[in-house]
Structure formats: C-alpha cells, structure tokens
Design a protein around this motif. Structure first.
Motif, short mmCIF file in Angstrom:
data_model
loop_
_atom_site.label_atom_id
_atom_site.label_comp_id
_atom_site.label_asym_id
_atom_site.label_seq_id
_atom_site.Cartn_x
_atom_site.Cartn_y
_atom_site.Cartn_z
N TYR A 1 -4.36 5.29 0.54
CA TYR A 1 -3.42 4.93 -0.54
C TYR A 1 -4.15 4.43 -1.78
O TYR A 1 -3.52 4.16 -2.80
N ARG B 1 9.88 -0.03 -4.30
CA ARG B 1 10.49 -0.51 -3.06
C ARG B 1 11.92 -1.03 -3.26
O ARG B 1 12.56 -1.44 -2.28
N ALA C 1 6.77 -7.60 -1.59
CA ALA C 1 6.25 -6.71 -0.55
C ALA C 1 5.58 -7.49 0.57
O ALA C 1 5.66 -7.12 1.74
N GLY D 1 8.13 -8.53 2.87
CA GLY D 1 8.94 -7.42 3.35
C GLY D 1 10.32 -7.32 2.77
O GLY D 1 11.23 -6.76 3.39
N VAL E 1 -1.92 -6.19 2.60
CA VAL E 1 -0.64 -5.93 3.27
C VAL E 1 0.40 -5.46 2.26
O VAL E 1 1.09 -4.44 2.46
N ALA E 2 0.54 -6.20 1.16
CA ALA E 2 1.59 -5.90 0.19
C ALA E 2 1.34 -4.59 -0.55
O ALA E 2 2.25 -3.76 -0.69
N GLU F 1 -0.42 -2.01 0.28
CA GLU F 1 -0.25 -0.83 1.14
C GLU F 1 1.24 -0.47 1.23
O GLU F 1 1.62 0.70 1.14
N ARG F 2 2.09 -1.48 1.40
CA ARG F 2 3.53 -1.22 1.47
C ARG F 2 4.05 -0.61 0.17
O ARG F 2 4.87 0.31 0.18
N ILE G 1 2.60 3.03 -0.16
CA ILE G 1 3.26 3.96 0.76
C ILE G 1 4.59 4.41 0.17
O ILE G 1 4.92 5.60 0.17
N ALA G 2 5.35 3.45 -0.36
CA ALA G 2 6.63 3.80 -1.00
C ALA G 2 6.40 4.71 -2.20
O ALA G 2 7.14 5.69 -2.40
#
Length: 428
Positions: A37, A78, A108, A111, A412-413, A415-416, A419-420
């Motif tokens: 990503y 997101r 993010a 979540g 973590v954030a 990547e989320r 991905i979106a």
C-alpha cells in the motif's frame, strides 16, 4: 514500493517546525511498514479539499469586521469527514491541514467509519460579545455549508468552541436545508441530540490509554506524580481521573502561568478554580514558577494537553517523566520524539491517546441517526473497550516491527486508509 515524489504543495511554509511538516515527517517514517500500500502514500500528504472563507459580521457597535475561516477535508476514503472547529487568533490554513490529517489517522486508528477534517476561524473569542460570537459562528457555518453535512463532514468542538457553538452551527445548517439535522455536528447540548459522556470523553480516553500504558510499564498509579499542560476539558478530566486512581497532580500549566505542589493539588478544587477564574494561576496550595520550569518537573506521567509543537528537542532532554500522554494534537516535534525514545520515555501518541473524543462523537452521530440514546455508563463501557482494544493492536504492531507507538499507530491507521483508497480506486 516507494511512491514517486510529486510536486510539493505551493501554499505551505518551509518551516520544519510547522504542524504540517511534523505530520509529513510522521508519514515518511511509516512508509517502510505499509507493504504493497506504500504506492498510495502520497495520498496521505495531500488534503482532498481545503476551503478558505471570508466571514464578515456586523459588530455590536455597528462596524463590519471580516474574519478568515477554514474547513479542510484531508481524506474521505473511509467515510465522511470528522473533526473539530477551533477559534484562535493563531489559526492558519497549514495548521488546520495538519489537524485534519491527524484526524484521518485518529479515526482509522480506532476503527471508526470516518475520514479526517478540521476547521477554524482566526479570531480571539474573548474579544467578542456573545451575540458577535453567535453571528460569526452562523456566518461561518453558512459559508462552509457547501461541504459539510451528516454524511459529508461532521464538525465538533475544539479549542475555544463548545456545545453552544455546536448548537448554533446545527441550527444554521438546519435552517439552510429546511429541516432539523442533528447529525451535522457532534458535541451538542444533550437536549439537542448530544451524547452523555461527550464532554469528558477525550480526557477519559487519555486516562484509559495512560492506565493501560502504565500497567505495561509496571508503573503503579497509586502515588504516581502527574504534570499537566492545559487544564481544560482534556487535561482537567484526565488529571481528575488519575487523582481518583491514586495519582498526585504535582504541576500544571496553562495560558495564565505554571504552578507546582510536590504534595499534590486537589484536582476537583483546581477544576472549580479554573472554571471560576479562567486559569490555574493563583490556585490554592500552588507555588507559581517560571513557565519553562514546567519541563523540569519531577513527575512520572506528563500530559501535554494544550496546543501543538510544545515538546521541542531541548525540552525533551529535560523531561523527567517515564510516560508522556499526548492529550493535545501534535504536541511533540519529530526530533523530540527521537530524543524521548533514546531516553527510554514512552510516548502514547495523540492519534490514539486523545481519540476518546471522536469515539464518543461517533456514538453521538449514531444515536442521532437512530434517535435512540444510551446511558453514560453504556457510553463509557463502549469507549473503554474501543480504546483498550485499539491500543493493544497498535502495541502488538509496534512490538512486531520494533518501532515506536507513534509509528505503530500510523502503520495500523495508514494501512486501513490506503486499503480503502485502493479498493475504491480512482475516479474518473
């Protein structure tokens, strides 16, 4: 894969200490951990939309003044934008950009189905009457009304704004769309669709993440010495909760000065004093000291809960705390981060530490859509679980890659977020 560099933004400063420069440095540090990503990383370095608005109002004396306002939507991959509105004489577009970007990461990291946004008006609210403040709020809301909405971008309180400001914003937006839209802002008064627990949520999140971090460090909260910069909703609430857990509030700083008491302050009495007088100066039992002396305080936990850029490399070398909890947004410069890491000081970064506010804002938004409201106990249980679960996941990521909690949170954030971005694709 490292993304190809693009043309830098033309409207940002070259200062390495600007909030935007701090954010960009944080993104650069996380790119090596984004795997496939990483090719989308440039997305994180550019706000999706930045709006500058003129806010003219008639003052009480009949003159007309113009204020400059901003609303920046950093990333909406997101979900709708989410972020506060601050009223401050030093607000700039670049600062609001950075704050919106940190909101993207923050939502993010825990979540939430939001992107990041932020707003502000360059003014000193203490210089305006209540009616002037209402007029400037309503005009600003009308100007940014073209990009906000319950499914587009949801403002909230920030520095020098509160539930009353949100009530005016909600009412103005509602009048313009021809129907009551409670979900357009969060942080509203309870009887206008606000959520129980919202006012103290950010400070509670600081306490919850701090409690978990202290447990991992083997730091007993009973007798732990706490120093807080900024005794507003965030710092004040966190201080009160730490004292209730057995800690001692030994130093405080805000715009009125710095006070210390090694024996510990009565947190409840301090908050009443701040509410009555507007600051910590002259609080009972405190010795007033030079502001720079705050950074030399003998303490176990330091909570910067004021404005960004407070922990410089020089100050980082003087901090005596074992644990730093970032209640404010962007309080630590990247080089200062490195200094504290080398000194073995654990920093719980803003993008997870102060995410309690946006988490309960999410609860408020959900409750407004369903017109079904939860008790404060239900709110706090849900908040604590989300914060603890998010921190544990971030900690595991940081341990796996042998990186700091800040870079772990960004890993973590981001990547989320990316991905979106990849799954949505580019349009057209």
């Amino acid at each position: 894969m490292t993304p190809e560099p693009s043309t830098p933004l033309s409207f940002v400063s070259d200062s390495p200490e600007s909030p935007w420069a701090t954010y960009l440095s944080q993104v650069d540090r996380v790119v090596p951990y984004l795997g496939p990503y990483a090719k989308w990383a440039e997305t994180l370095k550019r706000p999706k939309r930045a709006l500058i608005v003129d806010v003219p109002i008639e003052m009480d004396d009949g003159t007309v003044r113009h204020f400059e306002g901003y609303r920046v939507q950093h990333n909406l991959s997101r979900g709708p934008g989410k972020g506060g509105v601050r009223y401050h004489p030093d607000v700039t577009l670049e600062e609001v950009m950075a704050l919106s970007a940190w909101m993207t990461v923050k939502t993010a990291a825990v979540g939430l189905p939001f992107g990041g946004a932020k707003g502000g008006i360059r003014l000193d609210p203490k210089e305006l009457s209540i009616k002037e403040l209402e007029r400037v709020t309503r005009r600003y809301t009308s100007e940014i009304g073209i990009i906000i909405g319950p499914q587009r971008d949801i403002p909230a309180p920030d520095v020098n704004t509160n539930g009353q400001i949100m009530a005016w914003m909600m009412d103005t937006y509602s009048m313009n769309v021809g129907g009551t839209a409670t979900g357009v802002v969060t942080g509203k008064p309870i009887h206008l669709g606000g959520s129980l627990g919202r006012v103290k949520a950010t400070g509670r999140g600081v306490f919850v993440t701090g409690r978990e971090a202290a447990r991992r460090l083997g730091l007993n909260l009973q007798g732990a010495r706490i120093a807080v910069q900024g005794m507003g909703n965030v710092g004040g609430t966190a201080a009160e909760l730490f004292v209730q857990a057995g800690g001692k509030l030994v130093a405080m700083q805000d715009h009125t000065g710095t006070v210390v008491n090694p024996a510990g302050f009565d947190a409840k009495a301090v908050l009443e004093h701040v509410k009555r007088t507007g600051g910590v100066a002259d609080v009972a039992g405190g010795e007033k000291v030079d502001n720079e002396a705050f950074w030399d305080t003998d303490c176990d936990i330091l909570i910067p809960a004021a404005l960004e850029g407070q922990i410089t490399p020089a100050r980082a070398k003087r901090i005596k705390a074992k644990l730093v909890l970032e209640g404010a947004n962007g309080p630590t410069l990247p080089e200062a981060d490195d200094v504290m890491h080398e000194r073995g000081i654990l920093v719980v970064p803003d993008v997870i530490c102060n995410a309690g506010g946006v988490t309960v804002s999410y609860f408020e938004w959900v409750q407004d859509f369903s017109s079904f409201f939860w008790t404060e106990d239900e709110i706090n249980v849900r908040l604590d679980k989300i914060m603890v679960d998010a921190l544990n996941h971030i900690w595991e990521t940081a341990d796996r890659h042998k990186i700091t909690l800040r870079t772990g949170t960004f890993a973590v954030a981001c990547e989320r977020i990316l991905i979106a971005r990849q799954e949505r694709g580019l349009y057209p």
